[in-house]
Design a protein around this motif. Structure first.
Motif, PDB file in Angstrom:
ATOM      1  N   ASN A 188      56.094  55.203  15.492  1.00 22.17           N
ATOM      2  CA  ASN A 188      57.111  54.458  16.235  1.00 22.17           C
ATOM      3  C   ASN A 188      58.337  54.151  15.359  1.00 22.17           C
ATOM      4  O   ASN A 188      59.460  54.124  15.844  1.00 22.17           O
ATOM      5  CB  ASN A 188      56.498  53.169  16.788  1.00 22.17           C
ATOM      6  CG  ASN A 188      57.389  52.506  17.822  1.00 22.17           C
ATOM      7  OD1 ASN A 188      57.880  53.175  18.734  1.00 22.17           O
ATOM      8  ND2 ASN A 188      57.618  51.214  17.674  1.00 22.17           N
ATOM      9  N   HIS A 189      58.118  53.943  14.052  1.00 23.63           N
ATOM     10  CA  HIS A 189      59.257  53.738  13.136  1.00 23.63           C
ATOM     11  C   HIS A 189      60.157  54.969  13.116  1.00 23.63           C
ATOM     12  O   HIS A 189      61.383  54.858  13.143  1.00 23.63           O
ATOM     13  CB  HIS A 189      58.775  53.478  11.702  1.00 23.63           C
ATOM     14  CG  HIS A 189      58.029  52.197  11.531  1.00 23.63           C
ATOM     15  ND1 HIS A 189      58.423  51.013  12.113  1.00 23.63           N
ATOM     16  CD2 HIS A 189      56.920  51.912  10.818  1.00 23.63           C
ATOM     17  CE1 HIS A 189      57.573  50.065  11.772  1.00 23.63           C
ATOM     18  NE2 HIS A 189      56.653  50.579  10.990  1.00 23.63           N
ATOM     19  N   ILE A 190      59.534  56.156  13.070  1.00 26.12           N
ATOM     20  CA  ILE A 190      60.331  57.397  13.105  1.00 26.12           C
ATOM     21  C   ILE A 190      61.103  57.461  14.422  1.00 26.12           C
ATOM     22  O   ILE A 190      62.294  57.750  14.451  1.00 26.12           O
ATOM     23  CB  ILE A 190      59.425  58.648  12.953  1.00 26.12           C
ATOM     24  CG1 ILE A 190      58.893  58.741  11.514  1.00 26.12           C
ATOM     25  CG2 ILE A 190      60.165  59.922  13.348  1.00 26.12           C
ATOM     26  CD1 ILE A 190      58.119  60.023  11.209  1.00 26.12           C
ATOM     27  N   CYS A 191      60.412  57.154  15.534  1.00 25.90           N
ATOM     28  CA  CYS A 191      61.052  57.250  16.854  1.00 25.90           C
ATOM     29  C   CYS A 191      62.246  56.307  16.965  1.00 25.90           C
ATOM     30  O   CYS A 191      63.323  56.702  17.423  1.00 25.90           O
ATOM     31  CB  CYS A 191      60.041  56.958  17.952  1.00 25.90           C
ATOM     32  SG  CYS A 191      58.803  58.251  18.113  1.00 25.90           S
ATOM     33  N   ARG A 192      62.059  55.045  16.536  1.00 25.47           N
ATOM     34  CA  ARG A 192      63.149  54.077  16.639  1.00 25.47           C
ATOM     35  C   ARG A 192      64.337  54.506  15.776  1.00 25.47           C
ATOM     36  O   ARG A 192      65.478  54.485  16.205  1.00 25.47           O
ATOM     37  CB  ARG A 192      62.689  52.678  16.220  1.00 25.47           C
ATOM     38  CG  ARG A 192      61.582  52.050  17.071  1.00 25.47           C
ATOM     39  CD  ARG A 192      62.076  51.559  18.431  1.00 25.47           C
ATOM     40  NE  ARG A 192      62.307  52.643  19.378  1.00 25.47           N
ATOM     41  CZ  ARG A 192      61.342  53.262  20.063  1.00 25.47           C
ATOM     42  NH1 ARG A 192      60.099  52.909  19.945  1.00 25.47           N
ATOM     43  NH2 ARG A 192      61.630  54.243  20.887  1.00 25.47           N
ATOM     44  N   ARG A 193      64.061  54.906  14.538  1.00 29.54           N
ATOM     45  CA  ARG A 193      65.151  55.258  13.616  1.00 29.54           C
ATOM     46  C   ARG A 193      65.830  56.563  14.029  1.00 29.54           C
ATOM     47  O   ARG A 193      67.013  56.758  13.758  1.00 29.54           O
ATOM     48  CB  ARG A 193      64.614  55.408  12.187  1.00 29.54           C
ATOM     49  CG  ARG A 193      64.008  54.148  11.611  1.00 29.54           C
ATOM     50  CD  ARG A 193      65.019  53.228  11.011  1.00 29.54           C
ATOM     51  NE  ARG A 193      65.733  53.832   9.894  1.00 29.54           N
ATOM     52  CZ  ARG A 193      66.540  53.170   9.091  1.00 29.54           C
ATOM     53  NH1 ARG A 193      66.735  51.875   9.289  1.00 29.54           N
ATOM     54  NH2 ARG A 193      67.150  53.775   8.109  1.00 29.54           N
TER      55      ARG A 193
END
Ligand code: ADP
Ligand code: MG
Length: 308
Positions: A216-221
């Motif tokens: 999810n961190h990859i997706c948000r960034r």
């Protein structure tokens, strides 16, 4: 023993030589030399007693693990770890504890050719903060923000083992349980994947909080979404064997310190041959979804460890 002989006795010893350390432990600050055309990559992590480890953990394991979790962050950037600083807060001066802690610390640092170049020693509740510096070729750090729609999502190894060690089931025999505990105490950061990341990855993150939370961190960034093929997520075989909800451990367990990264789709064959697991694709919509074995969509809530 005062603070200074403590540093000399336990920390300024067993050190690997590094020609790029101009000044190590002993001065007001350390001084190192970067390789030409390289940038500094820096990360820090704190381990607090009762939050990150329990009071009954052996000090060797605490020292060893504090290095490994930091090395994992540098590995996730596609960088090579080089130098470390240790900020240590101790409730008392326990020589046996310090001996074991520093043995674990040095054993882990030496595995990766990392030199301890400084730190700080204070008294207070047991807290270990390690700051690690690495190097990466100019502008080649792999960030969380480069994933593109259509990219393949990969993980570098079996998940769920470390989290399962924290929730022992009565069904698991002692020898098998010890294997799970090793996953938790002595994670193996994936520095070995540096050449693969450098060649193929568009984004990367290490799985410290749990696959769904970290992806999810990859997706948000990256301002994208992800669709995971749940049957393709590699789960630790002992978690499959003894636990009733293995997928939950793999998706939201954390502490495995494998890498999750994305690549353009046409690299698939080489990476499967390298032992990596494709688990889904990056999507244009910004949702995190999963497909079950029947191919039906199930929504995924990014869950993982949060302090607050
Ligand atoms: P200062 O007071 O100038 O900040 P210190 O007296 O605290 O420096 O530390 C002396 C030297 O020992 C410094 O080089 C510091 O980086 C190093 N040092 C202090 N604590 C540690 C530690 N736990 N591990 C490694 N090096 C340390
Ligand atoms: Mg000073």
């Amino acid at each position: 023993m005062d603070e200074f002989s403590l540093i000399d006795t336990y920390f300024n010893r067993n050190q690997i030589p590094r020609a790029d350390v101009i000044l190590g432990i002993g001065d007001d600050a350390a001084c190192v030399e970067l390789k030409p055309l390289h940038q500094l990559v820096v990360s820090t992590d704190t381990l607090v007693e009762c939050v990150h480890f329990l009071s009954d953990w052996d000090a060797y394991d605490i020292g060893y693990r504090s290095v490994m979790v930091n090395v994992s962050d540098i590995a996730a950037m596609g960088a090579t770890p080089c130098w470390a600083l240790l900020a240590l807060t101790l409730p008392n001066l326990n020589k046996g504890w310090l001996e074991r802690f520093s043995n674990g610390l040095h054993d882990a640092l030496n595995q990766f050719n990392i030199r301890l170049i400084g730190g700080d020693t204070t008294s207070g509740p047991l807290t270990i903060t390690l700051t690690l510096q690495g190097q990466v070729l100019n502008n080649k750090a792999i960030t969380r923000s480069g994933a593109k729609s259509g990219n393949i999502i990969w993980v570098s190894g079996e998940l769920g083992g470390a989290a399962a060690a924290l929730k022992r089931t009565p069904r698991i025999p002692e020898t098998h349980y010890q294997r799970l505990q090793k996953k938790l105490m002595a994670p193996v950061p994936r520095v070995d994947l540096q050449p693969i990341l450098a060649q193929y990855a568009t984004a990367a993150v290490d799985i410290s909080d749990g696959l769904s939370a970290d992806l999810n961190h990859i997706c948000r960034r990256s301002k994208v979404g992800a669709c995971l093929s749940l049957a393709d997520i590699p789960i630790h075989p002992l978690v499959e064997k003894y636990y009733s909800n293995p997928l939950t451990f793999a998706l939201s367990g954390g502490d495995d310190y494998e890498l999750c990264f994305t690549t353009p789709a046409h690299y698939k064959v080489e990476l499967v041959q390298a032992g990596l697991y494709p688990i889904g694709v990056i999507t244009e919509n910004t949702e995190l979804t999963g497909l079950n074995e029947q191919g039906e969509p199930v929504s995924l809530v990014p869950r993982g460890f949060k302090h607050f």
